[in-house]
Design a protein around this motif. Structure first.
Motif, PDB file in Angstrom:
ATOM      1  N   PRO A  25      -3.739  12.672  -1.352  1.00  0.00           N
ATOM      2  CA  PRO A  25      -4.157  13.526  -0.165  1.00  0.00           C
ATOM      3  C   PRO A  25      -2.865  13.544   0.328  1.00  0.00           C
ATOM      4  O   PRO A  25      -3.095  14.208   1.902  1.00  0.00           O
ATOM      5  N   ILE A  26      -1.844  14.065  -0.115  1.00  0.00           N
ATOM      6  CA  ILE A  26      -1.193  14.421   0.626  1.00  0.00           C
ATOM      7  C   ILE A  26      -1.113  15.704   0.840  1.00  0.00           C
ATOM      8  O   ILE A  26      -1.024  16.451  -1.146  1.00  0.00           O
ATOM      9  N   PRO A  49       0.141  -1.570   0.088  1.00  0.00           N
ATOM     10  CA  PRO A  49      -0.216   0.150   0.394  1.00  0.00           C
ATOM     11  C   PRO A  49       1.044   0.979   0.011  1.00  0.00           C
ATOM     12  O   PRO A  49       2.024   1.263   0.611  1.00  0.00           O
ATOM     13  N   ARG A  50       0.376   2.236  -0.289  1.00  0.00           N
ATOM     14  CA  ARG A  50       1.158   3.531  -0.241  1.00  0.00           C
ATOM     15  C   ARG A  50       0.282   4.067   1.133  1.00  0.00           C
ATOM     16  O   ARG A  50       1.851   4.838   1.823  1.00  0.00           O
ATOM     17  N   PHE A  51      -0.579   3.868   1.266  1.00  0.00           N
ATOM     18  CA  PHE A  51      -0.648   4.448   2.708  1.00  0.00           C
ATOM     19  C   PHE A  51      -1.316   3.394   3.601  1.00  0.00           C
ATOM     20  O   PHE A  51      -1.589   2.063   3.644  1.00  0.00           O
ATOM     21  N   LYS A  52      -0.752   3.899   5.527  1.00  0.00           N
ATOM     22  CA  LYS A  52      -0.912   2.587   6.264  1.00  0.00           C
ATOM     23  C   LYS A  52      -2.905   3.062   6.634  1.00  0.00           C
ATOM     24  O   LYS A  52      -3.107   1.943   6.677  1.00  0.00           O
ATOM     25  N   TRP A  53      -3.176   4.174   6.681  1.00  0.00           N
ATOM     26  CA  TRP A  53      -4.939   3.737   7.251  1.00  0.00           C
ATOM     27  C   TRP A  53      -5.718   4.364   5.911  1.00  0.00           C
ATOM     28  O   TRP A  53      -5.673   5.546   5.334  1.00  0.00           O
ATOM     29  N   ALA A  84      -2.075  13.077  10.549  1.00  0.00           N
ATOM     30  CA  ALA A  84      -3.201  13.119  10.339  1.00  0.00           C
ATOM     31  C   ALA A  84      -4.006  12.207   9.586  1.00  0.00           C
ATOM     32  O   ALA A  84      -3.434  11.790   8.733  1.00  0.00           O
ATOM     33  N   ILE A  85      -5.406  12.117   9.627  1.00  0.00           N
ATOM     34  CA  ILE A  85      -6.274  11.059   7.867  1.00  0.00           C
ATOM     35  C   ILE A  85      -6.718  12.520   7.647  1.00  0.00           C
ATOM     36  O   ILE A  85      -7.449  13.734   8.091  1.00  0.00           O
ATOM     37  N   TYR A 143       3.606  12.868   8.040  1.00  0.00           N
ATOM     38  CA  TYR A 143       2.297  12.814   8.893  1.00  0.00           C
ATOM     39  C   TYR A 143       0.812  12.352   8.152  1.00  0.00           C
ATOM     40  O   TYR A 143       0.130  11.924   9.048  1.00  0.00           O
ATOM     41  N   ILE A 144       0.612  12.312   7.290  1.00  0.00           N
ATOM     42  CA  ILE A 144      -0.072  11.722   5.953  1.00  0.00           C
ATOM     43  C   ILE A 144      -0.371  10.506   6.419  1.00  0.00           C
ATOM     44  O   ILE A 144       0.495   9.776   5.149  1.00  0.00           O
ATOM     45  N   ILE A 145      -1.187   9.750   7.234  1.00  0.00           N
ATOM     46  CA  ILE A 145      -0.884   8.268   7.488  1.00  0.00           C
ATOM     47  C   ILE A 145      -2.211   7.934   6.591  1.00  0.00           C
ATOM     48  O   ILE A 145      -2.112   6.584   6.177  1.00  0.00           O
ATOM     49  N   GLY A 146      -2.877   8.467   5.955  1.00  0.00           N
ATOM     50  CA  GLY A 146      -4.274   7.921   4.916  1.00  0.00           C
ATOM     51  C   GLY A 146      -5.357   8.757   4.758  1.00  0.00           C
ATOM     52  O   GLY A 146      -5.041  10.060   5.368  1.00  0.00           O
ATOM     53  N   GLY A 147      -6.654   8.213   5.310  1.00  0.00           N
ATOM     54  CA  GLY A 147      -7.204   9.075   4.501  1.00  0.00           C
ATOM     55  C   GLY A 147      -9.056   7.989   4.501  1.00  0.00           C
ATOM     56  O   GLY A 147      -8.682   6.619   5.590  1.00  0.00           O
TER      57      GLY A 147
END
Ligand code: ACM
Ligand code: ZN
Length: 705
Positions: A397-398, A121-125, A370-371, A409-413
């Protein structure tokens, strides 16, 4: 054989030669470590295996990261490799998606194309919020969503459990939360509600764990808690008895910040919540908490003096930090909506940015996670006019304002499914297909091609059919484009889905298939419906055309409408099309925020008219109020105006519900210029949840007959 594809798109996918034949002669082999995953695989593949001819093997590969996996499909064997359950389950979901859905005609062999995939995955959340408060969501439906999330490699279910309109989680110490707080009396008298027992929650949490979905419970504070206050009135500033809310919006009764017994209550509640949810994070809300009660409350004011707190925003920050400290002691971290940044942020808080991306930017620059859930792309309760599939797919998302390692710090969405206007049976059509785009935004690489994605979505629908998903449209299915030209309206109708056909009728004439633009030269109602799309419920839409003397004339604005509510632009008020009484976002309403409406229509020559009508919208919970007064003036030179009509005291700002109200003046006059003045209600009254704020004035048409 249909053309199986994977959503979200894998990072690397290489096609091979030939097919693997899945059949009862296939054997499933696995490292013991993957016993549960092997059971899951047997459950989800459409054939009972147990032979020796070919094999599917689940292997452990400790070199891979947590969610990373390899999937190799060769003619004689399929190999799935991962270091742990998360990656292995992702590999299985990809394999599942590659199994053709037309297998039912192939009793013996199901061919799966040879391919090699490497994916992570690109983001973990990667989350979905389900609001089970505005409308209750049944246990089995939540489980269906856990399956659907896992199928699309999402990993977080944000479960919104407490609200103004219902408290949905049983708490042993406070039984009235569910005896009283889980039930509301709807406006039609119906008693509506429901809640989850502890057993229900354990069952759902366990189910989610078996699919590697983390459930983050949200217990809202200090606002959005009318149901709790209805259950225990001493939790509020006034102590007054109130009912569980039966309307939508933001309400002024919130937890009292000056009363220690409120914190004791919340700590008790959260202690029971923590027992039920293994999640590292607890969401504590923090959004939309009006400060009106705190300003008037002796206890809250005394707290501010004692703690040296300068204003009510800081008092909210005190509230959140106090709860955050309690949760940290219990080994949990908090997530809050971006309002928790106001007045100072709790040290370990994660921010969920919903009012745009500003919250996430501030959080990241301040070294907080941040989400991303901005309303612009992530609000799946919004209709397709505002957020269609392509819009979600375009989401990055970023925020571009972030640099270097701030981006980390952008952990996902998350996509948010608020349910004010979506009872359970409508949720599928709101979430799908848009969540397919979101899953790809959060999982796949940044480089994207909407056309290629769109084709994969078409291939994906049969799989959603199999999983009983009543998905909606990709974009607004029927859209009218209307142009006034000399003395007629030219109308074209845009279809939102490439595979559907449109049929229309004018008033009560017979239906015709739509193939090209047409024109009308009288007031009429056009109705259009679609056929042949895949969606379960066929769309239909009407358009009311209202011929009058102002259409196509020149309009001058002496005041300005708001850039977010422009209607259909400058001609909106004299375009012959009225706005809907239900939806102020239908493209026919113009909104004036804190401003009056003052416009001049130039009829270009002296014109005799005998009726003037204006109509306005009211929805006080969205701060939209009828005008205080309206006035019509006329002139022959455009400078000297004479009042011909004035009506005052029109607004009842607390009148409930959503409605449209028209004001008609009948009398014959002749003039070239007509001026309309409608006075904005001004500051919201004391009884309003947002007392003192500016209000909106919404107008759709100025009809000159
Ligand atoms: C929100 O939509 N109030 C978080
Ligand atoms: Zn108080």
């Amino acid at each position: 054989m249909d053309n199986p594809t994977i959503i979200p798109k894998p990072v690397k996918i290489t096609s091979g030669e030939g097919v693997f034949n899945l059949s009862s002669h296939t054997k499933i082999e696995y490292d013991n470590y993957f016993y549960n995953e092997a059971l899951f695989l047997e459950e989800v593949i459409p054939i009972k295996t147990g032979g020796i001819r070919n094999s599917i093997t689940l292997k452990k590969n400790d070199l891979l990261a947590k969610e990373e996996y390899y999937l190799k499909i060769e003619k004689e064997k399929i190999i799935l490799e991962a270091s742990g359950s998360e990656g292995q389950m992702h590999a299985i979901q990809s394999l599942r998606q590659l199994i053709p859905t037309d297998y039912k005609n192939r009793l013996l062999n199901i061919p799966i194309k040879c391919v090699e995939i490497h994916d992570y995955p690109r983001f973990k959340w990667r989350g979905l919020l389900l609001d089970c408060c505005r409308h209750f969501i049944e246990k089995d439906f939540i489980k269906k969503y856990i399956d659907l999330l896992a199928y699309h490699k999402m990993n977080t279910l944000h479960w919104h459990l407490t609200e103004d309109q219902g408290w949905r989680i049983a708490i042993n110490k406070y039984p009235e939360l569910t005896n009283i707080g889980a039930w509301r009396k709807n406006k039609d008298g119906e008693i509506y509600g429901g809640f989850y027992s502890k057993e229900d929650i354990k069952e759902i949490v366990q189910y989610a764990e078996s699919r590697n979905i983390n459930i983050v419970p949200e217990i809202e504070l200090p606002g959005h808690c009318v149901a709790a206050i209805a259950s225990y009135p001493n939790l509020s500033c006034t102590g007054d008895s109130i009912d569980v809310e039966n309307d939508w919006g933001v309400f002024k009764d919130i937890y009292c910040a000056g009363n220690d017994s409120v914190f004791a209550f919340l700590e008790d509640v959260l202690s029971e919540v923590i027992e039920l949810f293994p999640s590292e994070y607890i969401h504590i809300g923090g959004d939309e908490a009006p400060k009106f009660r705190w300003e008037e409350c002796n206890k809250c004011q005394a707290r501010m003096i004692k703690e040296n707190i300068k204003d009510e925003h800081e008092l909210q920050s005190y509230f959140i930090k106090r709860i955050a400290r309690f949760l940290e002691k219990k080994g949990k971290k908090i997530i809050g909506w971006d309002e928790i940044l106001e007045g100072g942020i709790a040290p370990t808080a994660t921010i969920q940015s919903w009012r745009g991306t500003q919250g996430a930017i501030l959080a990241a620059k301040d070294n907080h996670n941040a989400i991303m859930s901005p309303t612009s792309h992530c609000y799946f309760d919004y209709d397709l006019n505002a957020i269609d599939l392509e819009k979600v797919y375009s989401f990055e998302p970023i925020p571009k304002e972030l640099e270097g390692n701030e981006k980390e710090y952008i952990i996902g969405g998350e996509c948010n499914m608020w349910t004010e206007r979506a009872p359970q049976e409508k949720i599928d059509s709101k979430v799908f297909p848009r969540i397919l785009a979101m899953s790809e935004v959060l999982w796949s690489t940044k480089e994207k091609n909407y056309e290629e994605f769109y084709e994969r979505v078409q291939n994906h629908y049969p799989k959603l059919d199999e999983m009983n998903v009543a998905y909606g449209y990709e974009k607004t299915p029927i859209k009218y484009n209307v142009h006034f030209n000399k003395d007629q309206f030219n109308i074209s109708i845009e279809k939102g889905n490439r595979n559907m056909d449109l049929f229309y009728k004018i008033d009560n004439n017979s239906w015709k298939e739509y193939s090209q633009p047409f024109s009308v030269s009288n007031s009429c109602t056009i109705t259009t419906k679609e056929k042949n799309s895949r969606q379960k419920e066929a769309a239909s839409k009407s358009l009311n055309i209202n011929f009058h003397k102002g259409i196509g004339k020149k309009i001058t604005y002496l005041t300005g409408y708001n850039e977010n509510y422009t209607g259909s632009g400058r001609q909106t008020l004299i375009n012959g099309i009225s706005g809907s009484a239900e939806n102020f976002r239908d493209g026919q309403w113009q909104g004036f925020f804190g401003e009056d409406v003052e416009v001049i229509i130039d009829l270009q020559e002296n014109t005799t008219f005998s009726e003037l009508t204006t109509s306005f919208f009211q929805y006080h919970l969205s701060w939209i109020i009828l005008p205080r007064s309206i006035e019509y003036l006329i002139s022959n030179d455009g400078n000297q105006f004479t009042t011909i009509y004035k009506k005052e005291d029109l607004a009842s700002p607390m009148k409930e519900g959503k409605f449209k109200e028209s004001f008609t003046y009948n009398n014959q006059h002749t003039a070239r210029y007509i001026k309309l003045k409608a006075k904005n209600y001004g500051g919201l009254p004391k009884e309003h949840p947002a007392a003192g704020s500016k209000s909106w004035l919404f107008i759709d048409e100025f009809i000159i007959q």
